[in-house]
Motif scaffolding. Sequence first.
Motif, PDB file in Angstrom:
ATOM      1  N   SER A 131      24.389  -1.732 -50.292  1.00  0.00           N
ATOM      2  CA  SER A 131      23.805  -1.394 -48.992  1.00  0.00           C
ATOM      3  C   SER A 131      23.163  -2.593 -48.303  1.00  0.00           C
ATOM      4  O   SER A 131      22.990  -2.599 -47.090  1.00  0.00           O
ATOM      5  N   ASP A 132      22.803  -3.633 -49.095  1.00  0.00           N
ATOM      6  CA  ASP A 132      22.130  -4.798 -48.525  1.00  0.00           C
ATOM      7  C   ASP A 132      22.464  -6.006 -49.398  1.00  0.00           C
ATOM      8  O   ASP A 132      21.911  -6.171 -50.483  1.00  0.00           O
ATOM      9  N   LYS A 133      23.381  -6.837 -48.921  1.00  0.00           N
ATOM     10  CA  LYS A 133      23.831  -7.981 -49.710  1.00  0.00           C
ATOM     11  C   LYS A 133      22.679  -8.953 -49.985  1.00  0.00           C
ATOM     12  O   LYS A 133      22.581  -9.533 -51.076  1.00  0.00           O
ATOM     13  N   GLU A 134      21.803  -9.142 -49.008  1.00  0.00           N
ATOM     14  CA  GLU A 134      20.680 -10.057 -49.202  1.00  0.00           C
ATOM     15  C   GLU A 134      19.740  -9.539 -50.288  1.00  0.00           C
ATOM     16  O   GLU A 134      19.265 -10.313 -51.134  1.00  0.00           O
ATOM     17  N   LEU A 135      19.514  -8.235 -50.293  1.00  0.00           N
ATOM     18  CA  LEU A 135      18.673  -7.639 -51.325  1.00  0.00           C
ATOM     19  C   LEU A 135      19.335  -7.765 -52.695  1.00  0.00           C
ATOM     20  O   LEU A 135      18.679  -8.065 -53.692  1.00  0.00           O
ATOM     21  N   GLY A 136      20.641  -7.542 -52.739  1.00  0.00           N
ATOM     22  CA  GLY A 136      21.352  -7.681 -54.008  1.00  0.00           C
ATOM     23  C   GLY A 136      21.244  -9.084 -54.572  1.00  0.00           C
ATOM     24  O   GLY A 136      21.045  -9.270 -55.777  1.00  0.00           O
ATOM     25  N   ALA A 137      21.361 -10.098 -53.691  1.00  0.00           N
ATOM     26  CA  ALA A 137      21.236 -11.481 -54.144  1.00  0.00           C
ATOM     27  C   ALA A 137      19.819 -11.764 -54.654  1.00  0.00           C
ATOM     28  O   ALA A 137      19.632 -12.472 -55.646  1.00  0.00           O
ATOM     29  N   ALA A 138      18.817 -11.204 -53.967  1.00  0.00           N
ATOM     30  CA  ALA A 138      17.432 -11.411 -54.395  1.00  0.00           C
ATOM     31  C   ALA A 138      17.181 -10.767 -55.750  1.00  0.00           C
ATOM     32  O   ALA A 138      16.483 -11.329 -56.601  1.00  0.00           O
ATOM     33  N   VAL A 139      17.751  -9.592 -55.971  1.00  0.00           N
ATOM     34  CA  VAL A 139      17.585  -8.916 -57.264  1.00  0.00           C
ATOM     35  C   VAL A 139      18.253  -9.734 -58.360  1.00  0.00           C
ATOM     36  O   VAL A 139      17.711  -9.906 -59.456  1.00  0.00           O
ATOM     37  N   ARG A 140      19.435 -10.271 -58.048  1.00  0.00           N
ATOM     38  CA  ARG A 140      20.164 -11.077 -59.035  1.00  0.00           C
ATOM     39  C   ARG A 140      19.369 -12.330 -59.413  1.00  0.00           C
ATOM     40  O   ARG A 140      19.498 -12.853 -60.521  1.00  0.00           O
ATOM     41  N   GLY A 141      18.535 -12.813 -58.509  1.00  0.00           N
ATOM     42  CA  GLY A 141      17.761 -14.016 -58.763  1.00  0.00           C
ATOM     43  C   GLY A 141      16.417 -13.781 -59.423  1.00  0.00           C
ATOM     44  O   GLY A 141      15.674 -14.739 -59.659  1.00  0.00           O
ATOM     45  N   LEU A 142      16.084 -12.540 -59.739  1.00  0.00           N
ATOM     46  CA  LEU A 142      14.806 -12.269 -60.403  1.00  0.00           C
ATOM     47  C   LEU A 142      14.828 -12.866 -61.810  1.00  0.00           C
ATOM     48  O   LEU A 142      15.700 -12.536 -62.615  1.00  0.00           O
ATOM     49  N   PRO A 143      13.887 -13.731 -62.165  1.00  0.00           N
ATOM     50  CA  PRO A 143      13.914 -14.395 -63.477  1.00  0.00           C
ATOM     51  C   PRO A 143      13.542 -13.439 -64.616  1.00  0.00           C
ATOM     52  O   PRO A 143      12.796 -12.480 -64.422  1.00  0.00           O
ATOM     53  N   LYS A 144      14.067 -13.751 -65.782  1.00  0.00           N
ATOM     54  CA  LYS A 144      13.686 -13.015 -66.981  1.00  0.00           C
ATOM     55  C   LYS A 144      12.328 -13.532 -67.456  1.00  0.00           C
ATOM     56  O   LYS A 144      12.112 -14.743 -67.523  1.00  0.00           O
ATOM     57  N   PRO A 145      11.391 -12.660 -67.798  1.00  0.00           N
ATOM     58  CA  PRO A 145      10.058 -13.134 -68.212  1.00  0.00           C
ATOM     59  C   PRO A 145      10.074 -13.692 -69.633  1.00  0.00           C
ATOM     60  O   PRO A 145      10.967 -13.386 -70.424  1.00  0.00           O
ATOM     61  N   SER A 146       9.071 -14.511 -69.934  1.00  0.00           N
ATOM     62  CA  SER A 146       8.879 -14.928 -71.317  1.00  0.00           C
ATOM     63  C   SER A 146       8.414 -13.722 -72.133  1.00  0.00           C
ATOM     64  O   SER A 146       7.965 -12.715 -71.573  1.00  0.00           O
ATOM     65  N   VAL A 147       8.519 -13.813 -73.446  1.00  0.00           N
ATOM     66  CA  VAL A 147       8.138 -12.678 -74.288  1.00  0.00           C
ATOM     67  C   VAL A 147       6.646 -12.367 -74.131  1.00  0.00           C
ATOM     68  O   VAL A 147       6.248 -11.202 -74.037  1.00  0.00           O
ATOM     69  N   ALA A 148       5.812 -13.406 -74.081  1.00  0.00           N
ATOM     70  CA  ALA A 148       4.372 -13.180 -73.931  1.00  0.00           C
ATOM     71  C   ALA A 148       4.062 -12.533 -72.584  1.00  0.00           C
ATOM     72  O   ALA A 148       3.237 -11.610 -72.495  1.00  0.00           O
ATOM     73  N   ALA A 149       4.737 -13.017 -71.508  1.00  0.00           N
ATOM     74  CA  ALA A 149       4.529 -12.406 -70.191  1.00  0.00           C
ATOM     75  C   ALA A 149       5.018 -10.967 -70.185  1.00  0.00           C
ATOM     76  O   ALA A 149       4.400 -10.079 -69.581  1.00  0.00           O
ATOM     77  N   TRP A 150       6.145 -10.716 -70.848  1.00  0.00           N
ATOM     78  CA  TRP A 150       6.663  -9.343 -70.950  1.00  0.00           C
ATOM     79  C   TRP A 150       5.649  -8.446 -71.661  1.00  0.00           C
ATOM     80  O   TRP A 150       5.434  -7.299 -71.253  1.00  0.00           O
ATOM     81  N   ALA A 151       5.016  -8.949 -72.699  1.00  0.00           N
ATOM     82  CA  ALA A 151       4.013  -8.153 -73.414  1.00  0.00           C
ATOM     83  C   ALA A 151       2.848  -7.801 -72.494  1.00  0.00           C
ATOM     84  O   ALA A 151       2.315  -6.683 -72.542  1.00  0.00           O
ATOM     85  N   VAL A 152       2.436  -8.764 -71.649  1.00  0.00           N
ATOM     86  CA  VAL A 152       1.365  -8.481 -70.687  1.00  0.00           C
ATOM     87  C   VAL A 152       1.830  -7.434 -69.675  1.00  0.00           C
ATOM     88  O   VAL A 152       1.065  -6.539 -69.284  1.00  0.00           O
ATOM     89  N   ASN A 153       3.092  -7.526 -69.263  1.00  0.00           N
ATOM     90  CA  ASN A 153       3.643  -6.511 -68.347  1.00  0.00           C
ATOM     91  C   ASN A 153       3.641  -5.126 -68.990  1.00  0.00           C
ATOM     92  O   ASN A 153       3.361  -4.119 -68.326  1.00  0.00           O
ATOM     93  N   MET A 154       3.949  -5.072 -70.282  1.00  0.00           N
ATOM     94  CA  MET A 154       3.916  -3.790 -70.981  1.00  0.00           C
ATOM     95  C   MET A 154       2.491  -3.240 -71.036  1.00  0.00           C
ATOM     96  O   MET A 154       2.263  -2.031 -70.916  1.00  0.00           O
TER      97      MET A 154
END
Length: 323
Positions: free
Chosen positions: A35-58
Amino acid sequence: MEDEALAEIANELYAKPMEDFVSARAAAAKEAAGSDKELGAAVRGLPKPSVAAWAVNMLALHQPDVLAELANLGGRMRGAQASLDAAALRELGRERRTMLAAAVDTARSVAQQQGRAISDAMATDIEETLRALTADEGAAAAVQSGRLLKTLSADGVNAVELEGSVAVPAALPAPKAAPAPPKAPTRKEQARSTTAAGTTRPKPDKPRLEAVRQTPRPTSPPALEKAKAALAEAQAAEAETAQLARDLQDQADETRTEIAELQQEIADLRARLRAAEDRLEQSRKRLASTTAEAKQAARAADKAERTAMLAQERVLRLDNTRG
C-alpha cells in the motif's frame, strides 16, 4: 509516510523474539509495500537490536512498571540536584542501586521466559542502560519506547547520546524543557532601578574606574548554580562509590569465607574418597579370594560327586553278583 505508522509496525517487530525478527521484518515490509512503497522500504531498513537492547525492550513490553519506577526515581534525583540537596542525592543513589539490581534480575527473568539467557556482560550493559534512563529524560523515553537498538551510557554530566540508539526516533515524545535559569539584570536595568529608588550614583574618579576594571567579575548566578549542582552530584557520587566499595568488600569477605568452607569440604570429601577407595580395594581382594575358594570348592564337590557315583555303581554291581 507517517512516523506513527512506521512506529506502530516497529513496536510489533521489536516485541518479537530475537530469532524471529528478520523474518518478521521481511513479512512486514512486504505487506507495507503493498500500500505504501516508501513505508515498506522504511520497515525493511529497521535495524535488528543487540541482545542486551532486546532484553531491555522485553522489559519495557512485559514489565513497564519497572521502567516507570526508575524514570520516577530519575526525576526525583534531578529535582534533588536542582535544589543542591546532597543528602537527598545520597539517599536516592542508594535507592537507585537497589532498584537497578532488582530491574536487571527482572530483565534476565523476562529474557529467559522469551528463550534467551543473559550473560553477565549483557547484564552489565542492561544496568548501564537503566542507569542512563534515570539520568536523562530523552534516554527514559527511548528505553520506555520498547524500540531500543543498542544499550545506552551516561557519564553524569552530559546528555545521553541517543544517536542511532532507538528505532523511529521522530515518534518519541519530546522531553520537557528545563526551566530557564533567572537572568542577571543588565547594567541598564540596574541603573533604572537605582534611579527609580531615588538614589544617585556618583561618577567614579579614574583611579576607582581602573580598580573596577582590574577586579575580576563575580561569577554569574547560572554558572555558580551549575558549579554547586556539579559539586552536590560529585559528593553524591563519592558517597555512592564509597558505599559500593564497602558492599563489594563485604561480598569479597563472604566469598573468602565460602571458599574456605568449600576447601574444607573438598578436603573432607577427598578423605572420604580415599577411605572408600581403600574399602573398595579390600572388597575386591575379598571377592577374588572368595571367588577362588568357590571355584576350588566347586571342583571338590564335582570330585566328591563322581566318587559317590562310582561307589554307588560298585554297590549295585556287588548286589547283582550276590543275587
